[in-house]
Structure formats: structure tokens, C-alpha cells
Motif scaffolding. Structure first.
Motif, PDB file in Angstrom:
ATOM      1  N   PRO A 111       0.794  -1.216  -0.004  1.00  0.00           N
ATOM      2  CA  PRO A 111       0.023   0.130  -0.120  1.00  0.00           C
ATOM      3  C   PRO A 111       0.947   1.231   0.194  1.00  0.00           C
ATOM      4  CG  PRO A 111      -0.038  -1.008   2.333  1.00  0.00           C
ATOM      5  CD  PRO A 111       0.704  -1.992   1.277  1.00  0.00           C
ATOM      6  N   ASN A 112       0.328   2.340  -0.359  1.00  0.00           N
ATOM      7  CA  ASN A 112       0.949   3.671  -0.478  1.00  0.00           C
ATOM      8  C   ASN A 112       1.748   3.912   0.725  1.00  0.00           C
ATOM      9  OD1 ASN A 112       0.142   4.087  -2.932  1.00  0.00           O
ATOM     10  ND2 ASN A 112      -1.764   5.109  -2.482  1.00  0.00           N
ATOM     11  N   TRP A 113       1.102   3.652   2.024  1.00  0.00           N
ATOM     12  CA  TRP A 113       1.903   4.179   3.266  1.00  0.00           C
ATOM     13  C   TRP A 113       2.968   3.031   3.646  1.00  0.00           C
ATOM     14  CZ3 TRP A 113       2.081   0.045   6.849  1.00  0.00           C
ATOM     15  CH2 TRP A 113       1.259  -0.871   6.393  1.00  0.00           C
ATOM     16  N   TRP A 114       3.270   2.173   2.951  1.00  0.00           N
ATOM     17  CA  TRP A 114       4.429   1.257   3.413  1.00  0.00           C
ATOM     18  C   TRP A 114       5.511   1.514   2.869  1.00  0.00           C
ATOM     19  CZ3 TRP A 114       4.490  -3.104   6.329  1.00  0.00           C
ATOM     20  CH2 TRP A 114       5.490  -4.033   6.159  1.00  0.00           C
ATOM     21  N   THR A 115       6.732   1.565   3.752  1.00  0.00           N
ATOM     22  CA  THR A 115       8.003   1.762   3.589  1.00  0.00           C
ATOM     23  C   THR A 115       8.806   0.657   3.404  1.00  0.00           C
ATOM     24  OG1 THR A 115       7.979   3.720   5.198  1.00  0.00           O
ATOM     25  CG2 THR A 115      10.215   2.906   4.502  1.00  0.00           C
ATOM     26  N   PRO A 116       9.049   0.400   1.967  1.00  0.00           N
ATOM     27  CA  PRO A 116       9.968  -0.867   1.757  1.00  0.00           C
ATOM     28  C   PRO A 116      11.274  -1.157   2.303  1.00  0.00           C
ATOM     29  CG  PRO A 116       9.865   0.447  -0.315  1.00  0.00           C
ATOM     30  CD  PRO A 116       8.996   1.181   0.833  1.00  0.00           C
ATOM     31  N   THR A 117      11.429  -2.253   2.609  1.00  0.00           N
ATOM     32  CA  THR A 117      12.906  -2.559   3.029  1.00  0.00           C
ATOM     33  C   THR A 117      13.383  -4.004   2.410  1.00  0.00           C
ATOM     34  OG1 THR A 117      12.122  -3.685   4.860  1.00  0.00           O
ATOM     35  CG2 THR A 117      12.507  -1.195   5.290  1.00  0.00           C
ATOM     36  N   VAL A 118      13.038  -4.341   1.135  1.00  0.00           N
ATOM     37  CA  VAL A 118      13.347  -5.358   0.616  1.00  0.00           C
ATOM     38  C   VAL A 118      14.828  -5.339   0.007  1.00  0.00           C
ATOM     39  CG1 VAL A 118      12.644  -7.287  -1.222  1.00  0.00           C
ATOM     40  CG2 VAL A 118      10.964  -5.797  -0.076  1.00  0.00           C
ATOM     41  N   THR A 119      15.237  -4.488  -0.263  1.00  0.00           N
ATOM     42  CA  THR A 119      16.434  -4.446  -1.078  1.00  0.00           C
ATOM     43  C   THR A 119      17.456  -3.505  -0.094  1.00  0.00           C
ATOM     44  OG1 THR A 119      16.284  -2.275  -2.281  1.00  0.00           O
ATOM     45  CG2 THR A 119      15.577  -3.968  -3.460  1.00  0.00           C
ATOM     46  N   SER A 125      18.823   3.549   2.555  1.00  0.00           N
ATOM     47  CA  SER A 125      18.057   4.975   2.405  1.00  0.00           C
ATOM     48  C   SER A 125      17.185   5.384   3.486  1.00  0.00           C
ATOM     49  CB  SER A 125      17.199   5.000   1.131  1.00  0.00           C
ATOM     50  OG  SER A 125      15.959   4.221   1.257  1.00  0.00           O
ATOM     51  N   LEU A 126      17.186   4.175   4.634  1.00  0.00           N
ATOM     52  CA  LEU A 126      16.243   4.677   5.780  1.00  0.00           C
ATOM     53  C   LEU A 126      16.814   5.796   6.660  1.00  0.00           C
ATOM     54  CD1 LEU A 126      15.321   0.957   6.489  1.00  0.00           C
ATOM     55  CD2 LEU A 126      13.808   2.691   5.608  1.00  0.00           C
ATOM     56  N   THR A 127      16.168   6.464   7.292  1.00  0.00           N
ATOM     57  CA  THR A 127      16.575   7.313   8.286  1.00  0.00           C
ATOM     58  C   THR A 127      17.032   6.649   9.618  1.00  0.00           C
ATOM     59  OG1 THR A 127      14.671   7.628   9.404  1.00  0.00           O
ATOM     60  CG2 THR A 127      15.120   9.192   7.757  1.00  0.00           C
ATOM     61  N   ALA A 128      17.807   7.078  10.562  1.00  0.00           N
ATOM     62  CA  ALA A 128      18.117   6.306  11.821  1.00  0.00           C
ATOM     63  C   ALA A 128      17.126   5.649  12.422  1.00  0.00           C
ATOM     64  CB  ALA A 128      19.129   7.375  12.575  1.00  0.00           C
ATOM     65  N   ALA A 129      15.923   6.489  12.711  1.00  0.00           N
ATOM     66  CA  ALA A 129      14.805   6.288  13.190  1.00  0.00           C
ATOM     67  C   ALA A 129      13.911   5.187  12.717  1.00  0.00           C
ATOM     68  CB  ALA A 129      13.887   7.489  13.364  1.00  0.00           C
ATOM     69  N   ARG A 131      15.340   2.964  10.536  1.00  0.00           N
ATOM     70  CA  ARG A 131      16.208   1.853  10.700  1.00  0.00           C
ATOM     71  C   ARG A 131      16.149   1.052  12.104  1.00  0.00           C
ATOM     72  NH1 ARG A 131      20.767   3.939   8.465  1.00  0.00           N
ATOM     73  NH2 ARG A 131      20.576   2.916   6.466  1.00  0.00           N
ATOM     74  N   GLU A 132      15.944   1.763  13.107  1.00  0.00           N
ATOM     75  CA  GLU A 132      15.485   1.380  14.195  1.00  0.00           C
ATOM     76  C   GLU A 132      14.245   0.647  14.379  1.00  0.00           C
ATOM     77  OE1 GLU A 132      15.578   0.108  18.248  1.00  0.00           O
ATOM     78  OE2 GLU A 132      17.436   0.621  16.959  1.00  0.00           O
ATOM     79  N   ARG A 133      13.372   1.378  13.875  1.00  0.00           N
ATOM     80  CA  ARG A 133      11.881   0.816  13.888  1.00  0.00           C
ATOM     81  C   ARG A 133      11.824  -0.330  12.819  1.00  0.00           C
ATOM     82  NH1 ARG A 133       6.615   3.830  11.560  1.00  0.00           N
ATOM     83  NH2 ARG A 133       5.185   1.846  11.910  1.00  0.00           N
ATOM     84  N   PHE A 134      12.374  -0.424  12.061  1.00  0.00           N
ATOM     85  CA  PHE A 134      12.033  -1.432  10.838  1.00  0.00           C
ATOM     86  C   PHE A 134      13.161  -2.514  11.184  1.00  0.00           C
ATOM     87  CE2 PHE A 134      10.222   2.198   8.197  1.00  0.00           C
ATOM     88  CZ  PHE A 134       8.755   2.006   8.838  1.00  0.00           C
ATOM     89  N   LEU A 135      14.294  -2.324  11.270  1.00  0.00           N
ATOM     90  CA  LEU A 135      15.362  -3.505  11.294  1.00  0.00           C
ATOM     91  C   LEU A 135      15.844  -3.875  12.365  1.00  0.00           C
ATOM     92  CD1 LEU A 135      17.035  -1.694   8.259  1.00  0.00           C
ATOM     93  CD2 LEU A 135      15.486  -3.302   8.072  1.00  0.00           C
ATOM     94  N   LYS A 136      15.281  -3.691  13.515  1.00  0.00           N
ATOM     95  CA  LYS A 136      15.610  -3.974  14.720  1.00  0.00           C
ATOM     96  C   LYS A 136      15.965  -5.276  14.866  1.00  0.00           C
ATOM     97  CE  LYS A 136      11.137  -4.089  16.614  1.00  0.00           C
ATOM     98  NZ  LYS A 136       9.993  -3.020  17.049  1.00  0.00           N
ATOM     99  N   ASN A 137      15.381  -6.112  14.298  1.00  0.00           N
ATOM    100  CA  ASN A 137      15.688  -7.751  14.609  1.00  0.00           C
ATOM    101  C   ASN A 137      16.575  -8.043  13.395  1.00  0.00           C
ATOM    102  OD1 ASN A 137      14.032  -8.037  16.602  1.00  0.00           O
ATOM    103  ND2 ASN A 137      12.308  -8.034  15.374  1.00  0.00           N
ATOM    104  N   ARG A 138      17.365  -7.199  12.446  1.00  0.00           N
ATOM    105  CA  ARG A 138      18.306  -7.730  11.526  1.00  0.00           C
ATOM    106  C   ARG A 138      19.232  -6.657  11.205  1.00  0.00           C
ATOM    107  NH1 ARG A 138      15.419  -7.907   5.712  1.00  0.00           N
ATOM    108  NH2 ARG A 138      14.332  -6.075   5.862  1.00  0.00           N
ATOM    109  N   ALA A 139      20.371  -7.132  10.573  1.00  0.00           N
ATOM    110  CA  ALA A 139      21.230  -5.947  10.005  1.00  0.00           C
ATOM    111  C   ALA A 139      20.939  -5.359   8.672  1.00  0.00           C
ATOM    112  CB  ALA A 139      22.399  -6.682   9.830  1.00  0.00           C
ATOM    113  N   ALA A 140      21.060  -4.019   8.797  1.00  0.00           N
ATOM    114  CA  ALA A 140      20.947  -3.258   7.496  1.00  0.00           C
ATOM    115  C   ALA A 140      21.980  -3.569   6.293  1.00  0.00           C
ATOM    116  CB  ALA A 140      20.761  -1.730   7.846  1.00  0.00           C
TER     117      ALA A 140
END
Length: 140
Positions: A111-119, A125-129, A131-140
Motif C-alpha cells: 500500500p502507499n503508506w508502506w516503507t519498503p525494506t526489501v532491497t 536509504s532509511l533514516t536512523a529512526a 532503521r531502528e523501527r524497521f530493522l531492529k531484528n536484522r542487520a541493514a
């Protein structure tokens, strides 16, 4: 798991760690593998997945995927030594998915609101905030 999926079974290239959404745009889950053609989710459950909250969460995830019309197959750490049973379960899951073809109640289109992190590029390109929110369980 992906190599067994492709090389041993000759199945189409699965999506890896790609989010799945219901048709209203709600995130259902992000499985290890997804056969988009057949609608089969593949998950790897190692030793950490055997007990407690993690196991309860895995059971809930499976339920959400199935409720959305996706077939589900699990590879365990034992299957790494001898993948024969995993290969059979995967083939059977795909056959069921193709034979019964329930109404597709899921999509891989975010959906439009989704922030993709697949690639990797998206994660970098994520901000620090973010990155903390979306990737806390894996390495960026």
C-alpha cells in the motif's frame, strides 16, 4: 531452503523476505520464501522457533497466511541434514495450492503508506529512526 526449492524441485524463483498484504492493505507477514504463482509460503524454523513466545508467534503467523489463502510449508533444522521430507512437504503444499486455488486474498503490492525494506538500497536509504523501527531484528 531457497536452493532446495529451486534446484531440487525445479520450482520458480521464489520471492525472499518479501512482505505480503491483504487486499485492504494490511501487512499479513514477511515470509522467508513465497511462490507467487502457486501461493505457497516457505518458512525456516531453527532451534529458536521451538518454544515460548517465538513458537506461539510462528503459529499465529501460519494462521494469518492460511487465512489469506496461502499454503504453508516449514523447513526445520533437521531438514538441513536430509532435505527429503522437506522436499516432499513442499511439493505437496504446491500441489494443494494449485489444485484448490482458493480466492486470492493477498498481494505482494504494498500500500502507499508502506516503507519498503526489501532491497539493500532501500534499507540504506532509511533514516536512523526508520532503521531502528524497521530493522531492529536484522542487520541493514
Amino acid at each position: 531452503m531457497r536452493l532446495h526449492w529451486q534446484l531440487d524441485l525445479g520450482l520458480p524463483h521464489p520471492l525472499c523476505n518479501h512482505p505480503i498484504f491483504d487486499l485492504a492493505g494490511n501487512h499479513i507477514g514477511t515470509p522467508d520464501l513465497l511462490d507467487v504463482e502457486a501461493g505457497v509460503v516457505g518458512e525456516y524454523d531453527g532451534g529458536l522457533h521451538l518454544a515460548g513466545e517465538r513458537r506461539a508467534g510462528d503459529i499465529q503467523r501460519e494462521s494469518l497466511f492460511r487465512r489469506s489463502g496461502l499454503e504453508y510449508v516449514t523447513m526445520t533444522s533437521i531438514d538441513r541434514r536430509d532435505p527429503t521430507r522437506f522436499l516432499r512437504r513442499t511439493q505437496e503444499a504446491r500441489e494443494r495450492a494449485l489444485r484448490f486455488r482458493p480466492e486470492r486474498r493477498w498481494t505482494v503490492d504494498p500500500p502507499n503508506w508502506w516503507t519498503p525494506t526489501v532491497t539493500v538500497e532501500q534499507r540504506r536509504s532509511l533514516t536512523a529512526a526508520q532503521r531502528e523501527r524497521f530493522l531492529k531484528n536484522r542487520a541493514a
